[in-house]
Motif scaffolding. Structure first.
Motif, PDB file in Angstrom:
ATOM      1  N   ASP A  96     -12.654  65.702 -51.122  1.00 16.89           N
ATOM      2  CA  ASP A  96     -13.010  66.109 -52.487  1.00 16.89           C
ATOM      3  C   ASP A  96     -12.856  64.892 -53.389  1.00 16.89           C
ATOM      4  O   ASP A  96     -11.762  64.531 -53.806  1.00 16.89           O
ATOM      5  CB  ASP A  96     -12.117  67.249 -52.973  1.00 16.89           C
ATOM      6  CG  ASP A  96     -12.581  67.832 -54.311  1.00 16.89           C
ATOM      7  OD1 ASP A  96     -13.332  67.135 -55.024  1.00 16.89           O
ATOM      8  OD2 ASP A  96     -12.195  68.958 -54.638  1.00 16.89           O
ATOM      9  N   GLY A  97     -13.995  64.249 -53.662  1.00 10.59           N
ATOM     10  CA  GLY A  97     -13.982  63.043 -54.480  1.00 10.59           C
ATOM     11  C   GLY A  97     -14.361  63.264 -55.921  1.00 10.59           C
ATOM     12  O   GLY A  97     -14.658  62.297 -56.644  1.00 10.59           O
ATOM     13  N   ASN A  98     -14.361  64.530 -56.375  1.00  5.68           N
ATOM     14  CA  ASN A  98     -14.681  64.798 -57.776  1.00  5.68           C
ATOM     15  C   ASN A  98     -13.665  64.127 -58.686  1.00  5.68           C
ATOM     16  O   ASN A  98     -12.449  64.233 -58.460  1.00  5.68           O
ATOM     17  CB  ASN A  98     -14.681  66.306 -58.028  1.00  5.68           C
ATOM     18  CG  ASN A  98     -15.908  66.980 -57.445  1.00  5.68           C
ATOM     19  OD1 ASN A  98     -17.019  66.734 -57.893  1.00  5.68           O
ATOM     20  ND2 ASN A  98     -15.701  67.805 -56.429  1.00  5.68           N
ATOM     21  N   PRO A  99     -14.120  63.417 -59.712  1.00 11.44           N
ATOM     22  CA  PRO A  99     -13.194  62.697 -60.590  1.00 11.44           C
ATOM     23  C   PRO A  99     -12.079  63.579 -61.148  1.00 11.44           C
ATOM     24  O   PRO A  99     -10.918  63.158 -61.181  1.00 11.44           O
ATOM     25  CB  PRO A  99     -14.104  62.169 -61.703  1.00 11.44           C
ATOM     26  CG  PRO A  99     -15.433  61.995 -61.031  1.00 11.44           C
ATOM     27  CD  PRO A  99     -15.531  63.144 -60.063  1.00 11.44           C
ATOM     28  N   GLU A 100     -12.412  64.786 -61.583  1.00  8.71           N
ATOM     29  CA  GLU A 100     -11.389  65.655 -62.161  1.00  8.71           C
ATOM     30  C   GLU A 100     -10.313  66.002 -61.133  1.00  8.71           C
ATOM     31  O   GLU A 100      -9.117  66.024 -61.444  1.00  8.71           O
ATOM     32  CB  GLU A 100     -12.035  66.936 -62.687  1.00  8.71           C
ATOM     33  CG  GLU A 100     -13.035  66.725 -63.809  1.00  8.71           C
ATOM     34  CD  GLU A 100     -14.425  66.352 -63.308  1.00  8.71           C
ATOM     35  OE1 GLU A 100     -14.602  66.242 -62.066  1.00  8.71           O
ATOM     36  OE2 GLU A 100     -15.332  66.150 -64.142  1.00  8.71           O
ATOM     37  N   THR A 101     -10.729  66.261 -59.906  1.00  9.26           N
ATOM     38  CA  THR A 101      -9.774  66.599 -58.856  1.00  9.26           C
ATOM     39  C   THR A 101      -8.894  65.409 -58.516  1.00  9.26           C
ATOM     40  O   THR A 101      -7.677  65.556 -58.316  1.00  9.26           O
ATOM     41  CB  THR A 101     -10.519  67.062 -57.587  1.00  9.26           C
ATOM     42  OG1 THR A 101     -11.395  68.144 -57.920  1.00  9.26           O
ATOM     43  CG2 THR A 101      -9.540  67.527 -56.523  1.00  9.26           C
ATOM     44  N   LEU A 102      -9.480  64.225 -58.445  1.00 14.22           N
ATOM     45  CA  LEU A 102      -8.711  63.025 -58.113  1.00 14.22           C
ATOM     46  C   LEU A 102      -7.611  62.784 -59.137  1.00 14.22           C
ATOM     47  O   LEU A 102      -6.481  62.427 -58.777  1.00 14.22           O
ATOM     48  CB  LEU A 102      -9.640  61.804 -58.045  1.00 14.22           C
ATOM     49  CG  LEU A 102     -10.721  61.832 -56.966  1.00 14.22           C
ATOM     50  CD1 LEU A 102     -11.596  60.582 -57.058  1.00 14.22           C
ATOM     51  CD2 LEU A 102     -10.111  61.959 -55.579  1.00 14.22           C
ATOM     52  N   VAL A 103      -7.942  62.986 -60.407  1.00 17.60           N
ATOM     53  CA  VAL A 103      -6.951  62.767 -61.464  1.00 17.60           C
ATOM     54  C   VAL A 103      -5.807  63.774 -61.349  1.00 17.60           C
ATOM     55  O   VAL A 103      -4.627  63.412 -61.381  1.00 17.60           O
ATOM     56  CB  VAL A 103      -7.618  62.857 -62.851  1.00 17.60           C
ATOM     57  CG1 VAL A 103      -6.553  62.874 -63.953  1.00 17.60           C
ATOM     58  CG2 VAL A 103      -8.569  61.687 -63.056  1.00 17.60           C
ATOM     59  N   VAL A 104      -6.147  65.050 -61.203  1.00 21.10           N
ATOM     60  CA  VAL A 104      -5.115  66.088 -61.099  1.00 21.10           C
ATOM     61  C   VAL A 104      -4.238  65.869 -59.873  1.00 21.10           C
ATOM     62  O   VAL A 104      -3.010  65.979 -59.940  1.00 21.10           O
ATOM     63  CB  VAL A 104      -5.775  67.490 -61.055  1.00 21.10           C
ATOM     64  CG1 VAL A 104      -4.744  68.558 -60.693  1.00 21.10           C
ATOM     65  CG2 VAL A 104      -6.422  67.818 -62.388  1.00 21.10           C
ATOM     66  N   ASP A 105      -4.850  65.543 -58.739  1.00 24.37           N
ATOM     67  CA  ASP A 105      -4.072  65.376 -57.509  1.00 24.37           C
ATOM     68  C   ASP A 105      -3.187  64.139 -57.585  1.00 24.37           C
ATOM     69  O   ASP A 105      -2.059  64.143 -57.076  1.00 24.37           O
ATOM     70  CB  ASP A 105      -5.006  65.295 -56.304  1.00 24.37           C
ATOM     71  CG  ASP A 105      -5.650  66.642 -55.981  1.00 24.37           C
ATOM     72  OD1 ASP A 105      -5.296  67.639 -56.644  1.00 24.37           O
ATOM     73  OD2 ASP A 105      -6.500  66.695 -55.073  1.00 24.37           O
TER      74      ASP A 105
ATOM     75  N   TRP B   4     -14.545  55.439 -60.550  1.00 25.64           N
ATOM     76  CA  TRP B   4     -14.303  55.512 -61.992  1.00 25.64           C
ATOM     77  C   TRP B   4     -13.020  56.281 -62.282  1.00 25.64           C
ATOM     78  O   TRP B   4     -12.233  55.885 -63.157  1.00 25.64           O
ATOM     79  CB  TRP B   4     -15.483  56.194 -62.679  1.00 25.64           C
ATOM     80  CG  TRP B   4     -15.283  56.405 -64.146  1.00 25.64           C
ATOM     81  CD1 TRP B   4     -15.509  55.513 -65.149  1.00 25.64           C
ATOM     82  CD2 TRP B   4     -14.771  57.600 -64.767  1.00 25.64           C
ATOM     83  NE1 TRP B   4     -15.178  56.066 -66.364  1.00 25.64           N
ATOM     84  CE2 TRP B   4     -14.720  57.343 -66.162  1.00 25.64           C
ATOM     85  CE3 TRP B   4     -14.352  58.832 -64.291  1.00 25.64           C
ATOM     86  CZ2 TRP B   4     -14.274  58.299 -67.071  1.00 25.64           C
ATOM     87  CZ3 TRP B   4     -13.903  59.785 -65.200  1.00 25.64           C
ATOM     88  CH2 TRP B   4     -13.869  59.511 -66.572  1.00 25.64           C
ATOM     89  N   ALA B   5     -12.781  57.376 -61.545  1.00 26.79           N
ATOM     90  CA  ALA B   5     -11.565  58.156 -61.763  1.00 26.79           C
ATOM     91  C   ALA B   5     -10.324  57.331 -61.441  1.00 26.79           C
ATOM     92  O   ALA B   5      -9.329  57.368 -62.175  1.00 26.79           O
ATOM     93  CB  ALA B   5     -11.592  59.417 -60.893  1.00 26.79           C
ATOM     94  N   LEU B   6     -10.366  56.562 -60.367  1.00 28.16           N
ATOM     95  CA  LEU B   6      -9.218  55.726 -60.022  1.00 28.16           C
ATOM     96  C   LEU B   6      -9.033  54.602 -61.035  1.00 28.16           C
ATOM     97  O   LEU B   6      -7.899  54.208 -61.348  1.00 28.16           O
ATOM     98  CB  LEU B   6      -9.387  55.158 -58.605  1.00 28.16           C
ATOM     99  CG  LEU B   6      -8.754  56.014 -57.489  1.00 28.16           C
ATOM    100  CD1 LEU B   6      -9.399  57.389 -57.422  1.00 28.16           C
ATOM    101  CD2 LEU B   6      -8.851  55.310 -56.136  1.00 28.16           C
ATOM    102  N   GLN B   7     -10.144  54.101 -61.568  1.00 31.70           N
ATOM    103  CA  GLN B   7     -10.041  53.095 -62.618  1.00 31.70           C
ATOM    104  C   GLN B   7      -9.340  53.662 -63.842  1.00 31.70           C
ATOM    105  O   GLN B   7      -8.477  53.011 -64.450  1.00 31.70           O
ATOM    106  CB  GLN B   7     -11.436  52.596 -62.997  1.00 31.70           C
ATOM    107  CG  GLN B   7     -11.425  51.528 -64.104  1.00 31.70           C
ATOM    108  CD  GLN B   7     -12.826  51.190 -64.561  1.00 31.70           C
ATOM    109  OE1 GLN B   7     -13.632  52.085 -64.812  1.00 31.70           O
ATOM    110  NE2 GLN B   7     -13.111  49.898 -64.682  1.00 31.70           N
ATOM    111  N   ARG B   8      -9.702  54.892 -64.226  1.00 26.41           N
ATOM    112  CA  ARG B   8      -9.068  55.525 -65.372  1.00 26.41           C
ATOM    113  C   ARG B   8      -7.569  55.720 -65.123  1.00 26.41           C
ATOM    114  O   ARG B   8      -6.750  55.514 -66.021  1.00 26.41           O
ATOM    115  CB  ARG B   8      -9.731  56.887 -65.637  1.00 26.41           C
ATOM    116  CG  ARG B   8     -11.141  56.790 -66.174  1.00 26.41           C
ATOM    117  CD  ARG B   8     -11.166  56.281 -67.603  1.00 26.41           C
ATOM    118  NE  ARG B   8     -10.423  57.169 -68.490  1.00 26.41           N
ATOM    119  CZ  ARG B   8      -9.631  56.758 -69.464  1.00 26.41           C
ATOM    120  NH1 ARG B   8      -9.430  55.463 -69.652  1.00 26.41           N
ATOM    121  NH2 ARG B   8      -9.011  57.624 -70.231  1.00 26.41           N
ATOM    122  N   LEU B   9      -7.189  56.109 -63.921  1.00 27.52           N
ATOM    123  CA  LEU B   9      -5.771  56.276 -63.593  1.00 27.52           C
ATOM    124  C   LEU B   9      -5.037  54.944 -63.692  1.00 27.52           C
ATOM    125  O   LEU B   9      -3.895  54.887 -64.167  1.00 27.52           O
ATOM    126  CB  LEU B   9      -5.627  56.867 -62.187  1.00 27.52           C
ATOM    127  CG  LEU B   9      -6.007  58.353 -62.062  1.00 27.52           C
ATOM    128  CD1 LEU B   9      -6.248  58.732 -60.611  1.00 27.52           C
ATOM    129  CD2 LEU B   9      -4.911  59.232 -62.675  1.00 27.52           C
TER     130      LEU B   9
END
Length: 309
Positions: free
Chosen positions: A90-99, A131-136
């Motif tokens: 599950d590579g969805n940005p929202e899921t990556l951030v929450v997890d 992009w999600a990992l960059q934001r983190l």
């Protein structure tokens, strides 16, 4: 301090490893630290309820400040369990951030030393996951980021969004394709290459005999390398590894791991354990002397046509 070994925490999660206890898991982490290992690899999906994260966090609480400052934690997001209990990408940005947030909370830390995309999700552009990992990372939750189980082309797409500092991929003497593919590409781009399956689920530790019967629930018999001619060929290799190990004063596991970290472009090996006494097999693993490396290379060359596991 052994910079060539990273303790992989999948076994202590107890999902596919039989007989894991929380007490032994925490003691194993402490044994690794006592042996000079300072890097630990966990993931949001290591355990149905994040057992690996939680047990790592419990072990870290027991450390003095100076030792704790030396510890480096690699986290991974991008795999999780569905409602049916099956692990999925599950590579969805929202899921990556929450997890990632939940994984940090379980461990009891604020920032990963390295946070990685665990697997590429075919349903989500890898650039969106990057992009999600960059934001983190921008939020101070990771010092750097990377990607696991990705082709060189996928790594490049990831790196088009955020610098890719590390990759993870399988490598052992029976399965060497990554050397000329993912690892060579990572080396070209000044990217750490951390390799797993260096013992091929224990086969290259020399402790699984030809007539070994796996316990019910053990997932290893499902891998092609443990079946038929591939397994017989592997045991032939291990028999000769035992001779080299005896001549060099090493265990077979130590020799197998040391071969992996001796390969060009390999930064460190991810090695799993779930009991403290298992640490002794690889606590001193590191690059082999040239003569020994040449001997093992020649032996493993006979396995180059082995099926993937």
């Amino acid at each position: 301090m052994n910079q060539h070994i990273i303790l992989g925490l999948w076994p202590i999660a107890g999902v596919t490893t039989i007989g894991v206890t929380r007490e032994n898991a925490i003691a194993t982490i402490h044994a690794a630290i006592d042996a000079g290992i300072r890097q630990f690899d966990t993931a949001y999906s290591y355990g149905l309820q994040g057992e690996a994260d939680e047990r790592l966090g419990a072990a870290l609480k027991d450390l003095d400040g100076a030792t704790r400052d030396e510890i480096q934690i690699i986290g991974k997001v991008g795999q999780r369990y569905g409602e049916d209990g099956v692990r999925m990408n599950d590579g969805n940005p929202e899921t990556l951030v929450v997890d990632a947030e939940n994984s940090l909370r379980r461990i009891g830390i604020r920032c990963f030393d390295t946070l990685m995309l665990h697997c590429v999700d075919d349903e989500v552009p890898i650039e969106a996951s990057a992009w999600a990992l960059q934001r983190l990372m921008q939020r101070g939750m990771a010092k750097r980021v990377g990607v696991c189980n990705a082709t060189p082309e996928q790594r490049a797409a990831f790196a088009s969004v955020v610098p890719c500092s590390a990759i993870q991929c399988p490598l052992n003497g029976l399965q060497q394709d990554a050397l000329s593919n993912e690892i060579a590409n990572a080396k070209e781009h000044d990217c750490d290459a951390w390799v797993y399956w260096t013992l091929m689920k224990g086969l290259l530790a020399g402790k699984i005999e030809r007539d070994h019967v796996f316990a019910e629930g053990d997932s290893r018999p499902n891998y092609p390398i443990f079946q038929g001619a591939a397994r017989e060929r592997a045991h032939d290799i291990v028999d000769k590894l035992k001779e080299i190990a005896a001549d060099t004063g090493r265990s077979v596991a130590n020799l197998s791991i040391s071969w992996a970290v001796s390969q060009p472009g390999v930064t460190a090996a991810l090695v799993g354990a779930h009991r403290p006494e298992q640490i002794a097999d690889f606590r001193t693993a590191g690059p082999l002397p040239k003569a020994v490396r040449r001997q093992v290379n020649e032996l493993f060359a006979t396995s180059s046509d082995s099926p993937e596991g």
